[in-house]
Design an enzyme around this catalytic site. Sequence first.
Site, PDB file in Angstrom:
ATOM      1  NE  ARG A 180      18.088  19.361   3.809  1.00 41.18           N
ATOM      2  CZ  ARG A 180      17.454  20.080   4.628  1.00 41.18           C
ATOM      3  NH1 ARG A 180      16.258  20.750   4.686  1.00 41.18           N
ATOM      4  NH2 ARG A 180      18.016  20.023   6.102  1.00 41.18           N
ATOM      5  CB  CYS A 241      13.612  17.180  10.142  1.00 39.56           C
ATOM      6  SG  CYS A 241      13.629  18.181  11.706  1.00 39.56           S
TER       7      CYS A 241
END
Length: 285
Positions: A180, A241
């Site tokens: 990611r 995040c």
Amino acid sequence: MTMTTDPLVSTEWLAAHLNDPHVKILDATFKLPGVLPLPKDDYLAQHIPGAVFFDVDAVSDHGSSLPHMFPSAEQFGRDAGALGISNDDTVVIYDAGGWVAAPRAWWMFLSFGHAKVRVLDGGLKKWLAEGRPVESGEASPKPATFTAAFDPKRTRRMDQMIANIASKAEQVIDARPTPRFEGTVAEPRPGLRSGHIPGSRSVPYATLFDADTGVMKSLDELRAAFSGAGVDTAKPIVTSCGSGVSAGVLTLALYRLGVENPALYDGSWAEWGEQGGPPVATGAA
């Protein structure tokens, strides 16, 4: 590291304080959207005796289009009080798997002025592995009064993060898994761009604890994880995040290493990755 400085407590410590009226236990289990069973259902099925469910989505700013953003101090105080927590209590927070939201809830309490807060090392996973007691069903905490005061230095807004790309005043560390971060897979939240904040470093949160036992890694291993990613723990740090939850794992690990003033980018990739948003980088850090 002593009980007064270590943000973690052991299962042994909690077991010895289960009946202490001034120790309040919170189950802050969290999952990504669409993952079943729901965290609340997991809690209802089994939780540490006396634990109350801390819903990261509920204790948030409901006026924001972004997921589980920090609420106002007034709301946090009301929500904490409704969970039976007063300013005199020691709060112990755990989650049922994978170290996701307990550190986020821990950082929220610190950010709203409550220093007597700890995270259960190993969480429910270690508790169950040791054969310790659990109970099921809903808790009915006695409402308490909790006065919250927000410390804005503990979080960052998007405008501050954009300015930091040029100033490089703070190191940005991303807790998401490597694919990611590098932008090689789609984000779990539909519609978001893939990649990372330009100039940020990658320390996947799952590398900071033992997947088998649920225990956070040793201080030496934590130190090596950050230094290996090119992070200087002596300089200012912001954690980020997917939506401001697992970044708390990095924040907790840094806190254990003596970095007591890291900030957390609350909007994280849920905000930065929106279509038409700020610049995105891909590939390795």
